[in-house]
Design a protein around this motif. Structure first.
Motif, PDB file in Angstrom:
ATOM      1  N   UNK A  37       0.794  -1.227   0.000  1.00 35.47           N
ATOM      2  CA  UNK A  37       0.000   0.000   0.000  1.00 35.47           C
ATOM      3  C   UNK A  37       0.825   1.276   0.000  1.00 35.47           C
ATOM      4  N   UNK A  38       2.116   1.171   0.332  1.00 39.48           N
ATOM      5  CA  UNK A  38       2.940   2.368   0.403  1.00 39.48           C
ATOM      6  C   UNK A  38       2.715   3.189   1.659  1.00 39.48           C
ATOM      7  N   UNK A  39       1.981   2.627   2.644  1.00 38.33           N
ATOM      8  CA  UNK A  39       1.698   3.337   3.885  1.00 38.33           C
ATOM      9  C   UNK A  39       2.321   2.594   5.061  1.00 38.33           C
ATOM     10  N   UNK A  40       2.739   3.355   6.067  1.00 41.00           N
ATOM     11  CA  UNK A  40       3.218   2.764   7.318  1.00 41.00           C
ATOM     12  C   UNK A  40       2.035   2.700   8.265  1.00 41.00           C
ATOM     13  N   UNK A  41       1.494   1.508   8.474  1.00 36.90           N
ATOM     14  CA  UNK A  41       0.233   1.346   9.202  1.00 36.90           C
ATOM     15  C   UNK A  41       0.476   1.141  10.691  1.00 36.90           C
ATOM     16  N   UNK A  42       1.127   2.099  11.327  1.00 36.00           N
ATOM     17  CA  UNK A  42       1.262   2.079  12.777  1.00 36.00           C
ATOM     18  C   UNK A  42       0.131   2.904  13.391  1.00 36.00           C
ATOM     19  N   UNK A  44      -3.485   3.489  15.532  1.00 36.66           N
ATOM     20  CA  UNK A  44      -4.812   2.976  15.217  1.00 36.66           C
ATOM     21  C   UNK A  44      -5.469   3.689  14.052  1.00 36.66           C
ATOM     22  N   UNK A  45      -5.049   4.922  13.785  1.00 42.58           N
ATOM     23  CA  UNK A  45      -5.678   5.704  12.732  1.00 42.58           C
ATOM     24  C   UNK A  45      -4.611   6.436  11.931  1.00 42.58           C
ATOM     25  N   UNK A  46      -4.980   6.816  10.718  1.00 43.75           N
ATOM     26  CA  UNK A  46      -4.152   7.726   9.940  1.00 43.75           C
ATOM     27  C   UNK A  46      -4.229   9.115  10.556  1.00 43.75           C
ATOM     28  N   UNK A  47      -3.292   9.976  10.196  1.00 40.03           N
ATOM     29  CA  UNK A  47      -3.206  11.294  10.835  1.00 40.03           C
ATOM     30  C   UNK A  47      -4.472  12.120  10.642  1.00 40.03           C
ATOM     31  N   UNK A  48      -5.136  11.980   9.497  1.00 37.59           N
ATOM     32  CA  UNK A  48      -6.330  12.802   9.251  1.00 37.59           C
ATOM     33  C   UNK A  48      -7.555  12.337  10.022  1.00 37.59           C
ATOM     34  N   UNK A  49      -7.498  11.124  10.590  1.00 33.90           N
ATOM     35  CA  UNK A  49      -8.647  10.597  11.320  1.00 33.90           C
ATOM     36  C   UNK A  49      -8.453  10.596  12.837  1.00 33.90           C
ATOM     37  N   UNK A  60     -13.322   2.239   8.714  1.00 29.21           N
ATOM     38  CA  UNK A  60     -12.536   1.502   7.722  1.00 29.21           C
ATOM     39  C   UNK A  60     -11.046   1.750   7.904  1.00 29.21           C
ATOM     40  N   UNK A  61     -10.688   2.987   8.276  1.00 32.00           N
ATOM     41  CA  UNK A  61      -9.287   3.300   8.533  1.00 32.00           C
ATOM     42  C   UNK A  61      -8.770   2.532   9.746  1.00 32.00           C
ATOM     43  N   UNK A  62      -9.621   2.384  10.766  1.00 30.66           N
ATOM     44  CA  UNK A  62      -9.248   1.585  11.936  1.00 30.66           C
ATOM     45  C   UNK A  62      -8.987   0.138  11.544  1.00 30.66           C
TER      46      UNK A  62
END
Length: 199
Positions: A37-42, A44-49, A60-62
């Protein structure tokens, strides 16, 4: 199906699962998710959420973030259950009362599931009595690696900061969960064992 191809395969999977710690599996899944995905999934949420109100997109982001830790912990836990259950069941199936049941002409399916599995579950159920407490302090390193805001990291930080009150409260919670888990395991064992009757 001892020593069959399926047994050898599942035994190998279980040994690999037992040999790899959950935090190492979490790191491997983290790298895999980054490659895909090209994302670092550390966290619980992405920065915008992080500060956003709850919505379906935030849910869904969770799910996109939490699967790494959940899958790592489930993989190692399932491997342990597989090894314990296999050993217990093979031990029970070699018992004299199993041989007597087979000699009486009882169908093999009934012998295995009603007599074998039911008695092989006893040590596993007692070991699973500590699972509730393990959920509190069982995968601290995985939580730290994935930067998850779990009670394990809270307890670790309380210990490092010498916060006696918070650390003591979590220890009491762990002790209470051990008692509850042991009580539930005893009740389940009483239900599994036909020799025990409630008066």
């Amino acid at each position: 199906h001892q020593y069959s191809r399926g047994d050898h395969f599942l035994t190998t999977v279980a040994f690999v699962g037992l040999g790899l710690p959950d935090f190492l599996l979490a790191l491997a899944f983290l790298v895999l998710a980054w490659i895909l995905s090209g994302e670092v999934l550390t966290e619980l949420f992405s920065s915008e959420y992080i500060s956003a109100p709850w919505s379906f997109a935030k849910f869904l982001d969770l799910l996109k973030h939490v699967w790494i830790g959940v899958l790592a912990v489930i993989a190692t836990g399932t491997a342990w259950v597989m090894r314990v259950m296999r050993g217990n069941l093979l031990n029970v199936l070699g018992s004299n009362y199993i041989l007597a049941a087979r000699a009486k002409g009882i169908p093999e399916r009934v012998v295995i599931w009603k007599h074998g599995v039911r008695n092989a579950l006893h040590p596993l159920v007692m070991a699973l009595g500590t699972t509730l407490a393990w959920l509190i302090n069982g995968f601290t390193i995985t939580s730290v690696v994935l930067d998850l805001p779990t009670i394990q990291t809270v307890y670790l930080n309380a210990t490092l900061q010498q916060d006696v009150f918070l650390g003591g409260t979590i220890l009491i919670l762990i002790g209470v969960l051990v008692l509850i888990g042991t009580l539930l395991a005893d009740i389940l064992l009483a239900w599994l064992d036909p020799r025990i009757r409630f008066e």
